[in-house]
Design a protein around this motif. Structure first.
Motif, PDB file in Angstrom:
ATOM      1  N   LEU A  88       0.845  -1.181   0.000  1.00  0.00           N
ATOM      2  CA  LEU A  88       0.000   0.000   0.000  1.00  0.00           C
ATOM      3  C   LEU A  88       0.888   1.242   0.000  1.00  0.00           C
ATOM      4  N   THR A  89       0.414   2.297  -0.625  1.00  0.00           N
ATOM      5  CA  THR A  89       1.040   3.614  -0.485  1.00  0.00           C
ATOM      6  C   THR A  89       0.083   4.472   0.332  1.00  0.00           C
ATOM      7  N   ILE A  90       0.575   4.953   1.477  1.00  0.00           N
ATOM      8  CA  ILE A  90      -0.289   5.654   2.432  1.00  0.00           C
ATOM      9  C   ILE A  90       0.116   7.125   2.525  1.00  0.00           C
ATOM     10  N   THR A  91      -0.831   8.017   2.240  1.00  0.00           N
ATOM     11  CA  THR A  91      -0.653   9.455   2.426  1.00  0.00           C
ATOM     12  C   THR A  91      -1.731   9.933   3.405  1.00  0.00           C
ATOM     13  N   PRO A  92      -1.675  11.177   3.855  1.00  0.00           N
ATOM     14  CA  PRO A  92      -2.725  11.665   4.760  1.00  0.00           C
ATOM     15  C   PRO A  92      -4.118  11.625   4.151  1.00  0.00           C
ATOM     16  N   ASP A  93      -4.213  11.696   2.819  1.00  0.00           N
ATOM     17  CA  ASP A  93      -5.513  11.811   2.161  1.00  0.00           C
ATOM     18  C   ASP A  93      -5.921  10.591   1.347  1.00  0.00           C
ATOM     19  N   ASP A  94      -4.996   9.644   1.161  1.00  0.00           N
ATOM     20  CA  ASP A  94      -5.306   8.559   0.241  1.00  0.00           C
ATOM     21  C   ASP A  94      -4.536   7.295   0.616  1.00  0.00           C
ATOM     22  N   ILE A  95      -5.087   6.147   0.222  1.00  0.00           N
ATOM     23  CA  ILE A  95      -4.420   4.849   0.352  1.00  0.00           C
ATOM     24  C   ILE A  95      -4.607   4.126  -0.970  1.00  0.00           C
ATOM     25  N   CYS A 106       3.578   0.256   2.859  1.00  0.00           N
ATOM     26  CA  CYS A 106       3.148  -0.695   3.888  1.00  0.00           C
ATOM     27  C   CYS A 106       2.775  -2.007   3.215  1.00  0.00           C
ATOM     28  N   GLY A 107       3.465  -3.079   3.571  1.00  0.00           N
ATOM     29  CA  GLY A 107       3.155  -4.394   3.027  1.00  0.00           C
ATOM     30  C   GLY A 107       2.153  -5.128   3.908  1.00  0.00           C
ATOM     31  N   VAL A 159     -11.057 -12.917   3.494  1.00  0.00           N
ATOM     32  CA  VAL A 159      -9.693 -12.435   3.705  1.00  0.00           C
ATOM     33  C   VAL A 159      -9.298 -12.659   5.157  1.00  0.00           C
ATOM     34  N   ILE A 160      -8.089 -13.188   5.378  1.00  0.00           N
ATOM     35  CA  ILE A 160      -7.508 -13.269   6.716  1.00  0.00           C
ATOM     36  C   ILE A 160      -6.142 -12.603   6.659  1.00  0.00           C
ATOM     37  N   VAL A 161      -5.921 -11.606   7.491  1.00  0.00           N
ATOM     38  CA  VAL A 161      -4.662 -10.865   7.498  1.00  0.00           C
ATOM     39  C   VAL A 161      -3.763 -11.429   8.593  1.00  0.00           C
ATOM     40  N   THR A 162      -2.534 -11.797   8.231  1.00  0.00           N
ATOM     41  CA  THR A 162      -1.620 -12.378   9.214  1.00  0.00           C
ATOM     42  C   THR A 162      -0.673 -11.359   9.818  1.00  0.00           C
ATOM     43  N   GLU A 163      -0.209 -10.390   9.020  1.00  0.00           N
ATOM     44  CA  GLU A 163       0.654  -9.353   9.583  1.00  0.00           C
ATOM     45  C   GLU A 163       0.817  -8.216   8.586  1.00  0.00           C
ATOM     46  N   ILE A 164       1.304  -7.077   9.116  1.00  0.00           N
ATOM     47  CA  ILE A 164       1.638  -5.956   8.255  1.00  0.00           C
ATOM     48  C   ILE A 164       3.128  -5.653   8.394  1.00  0.00           C
ATOM     49  N   ASN A 165       3.701  -5.100   7.337  1.00  0.00           N
ATOM     50  CA  ASN A 165       5.116  -4.717   7.317  1.00  0.00           C
ATOM     51  C   ASN A 165       5.174  -3.256   6.899  1.00  0.00           C
ATOM     52  N   ALA A 166       5.167  -2.387   7.887  1.00  0.00           N
ATOM     53  CA  ALA A 166       5.101  -0.945   7.635  1.00  0.00           C
ATOM     54  C   ALA A 166       6.495  -0.417   7.284  1.00  0.00           C
TER      55      ALA A 166
END
Length: 297
Positions: A107-114, A168-169, A179-186
């Motif tokens: 993901l690309t995360i900004t204050p206004d968008d993902i 963010c991965g 969907v099942i989420v196992t972890e995030i990699n920020a």
């Protein structure tokens, strides 16, 4: 200091397991123990209720090098033997891979968008992550997209955000719309760079990006091989290679001195594996063979 705390929280498997459910993120059943509690038998009922065993996750290493499978508490303790008694150990149910497909995305995360980028299928060899299958035809349903954006909002709420965009991965499993989420990699992820290579080269074909090893005494053979099959040199080849990098530090593996190679293969991966076997003596590109046998056949 503030940025360090944001990174610690956003990347912590423990923090995610404790806080993700409240954010509406579906995660595997997870329990956290100190090593001393496992030694005292506190985790035994959790193991007994999961006949296939549990995932054991520790902090500090990347690329699945801190993730193991243990059948019972005794095996878990043997895995974490070298750690102090107060180390936190995350135990998590094993997702049924006969039903679910494991995926990863950036993901690309900004204050206004993902925004969602670089959908990839995770590839394993010998139970360890070794690379990714990257293709435009990988599934991304509306329900997947909605949940991944929700995870991005969770990371942003932890402070993982930048005006110019921050990566963010997400590691997750899919079955139909589930969907099942196992972890995030920020952070930057191992799949971000090959995806950018493919984008810059405008490659639309499916590709496999992976790590492998080569004996030091076969480096010149490898260089000749890569020149012959270099992407853009000849379209007549059934596959083409995109070298991405290598680790200059020698490793002793199975009695031989080797280095680590990072590359992308575009086209027929089976033909690539066959060409490697013809060109290299035993010990060259063993992970490619494992990827083909374990993940692609």
């Amino acid at each position: 200091i503030e940025a360090l705390e944001v990174s610690r929280n956003a990347n912590s498997k423990v923090h995610f397991a404790l806080n993700a459910p409240a954010a509406g993120i579906p995660v595997p059943t997870t329990k956290i123990y100190q090593k001393s509690e496992i030694e005292a038998g506190a985790a035994s009922p959790f193991f007994e209720s999961n006949e296939k065993g549990l995932m054991v996750k520790l902090l500090g290493l990347a690329g699945a090098r801190n993730v193991f499978i243990a059948a019972d508490a005794e095996e878990c303790l043997s895995i974490i033997e070298e750690y102090e008694t107060d180390v936190e150990v995350l135990l998590q149910e094993i997702i049924d891979t006969e039903r679910f497909q494991e995926m990863t995305v950036d993901l690309t995360i900004t204050p206004d968008d993902i925004t969602i980028n670089n959908v990839r299928k995770i590839l394993f060899a010998g139970g360890k992550w070794v690379g990714n299958y990257i293709s435009h035809d990988l599934i991304m349903s509306d329900s997947h997209r909605k949940q991944l954006i929700n995870v991005g909002n969770y990371a942003r709420n932890q402070g993982h955000v930048a005006e110019e965009g921050t990566n963010c991965g997400i590691d997750y499993f899919i079955a139909g719309d589930e969907v099942i989420v196992t972890e995030i990699n920020a952070r930057w992820t191992g799949g971000l760079f090959p995806a950018q290579f493919l984008r810059k080269l405008n490659i639309k074909e499916p590709a496999i990006a992976f790590f492998d090893t080569i004996p030091v005494d076969q480096i010149e053979i490898m260089q000749s091989f890569q020149r012959e099959y270099l992407y853009g040199i000849s379209s007549r080849n059934s596959f083409q290679c995109i070298p991405m990098g290598f680790c200059p530090f020698k490793m002793e593996i199975d009695g031989a001195s080797k280095i680590l190679i990072w590359q992308i293969v575009v086209g027929d991966f089976k033909s690539f594996v066959g060409a490697c076997k013809d060109r290299f003596a035993q010990g060259g590109f063993p992970i490619a063979d494992s990827i083909y046998k374990e993940a692609l056949e």
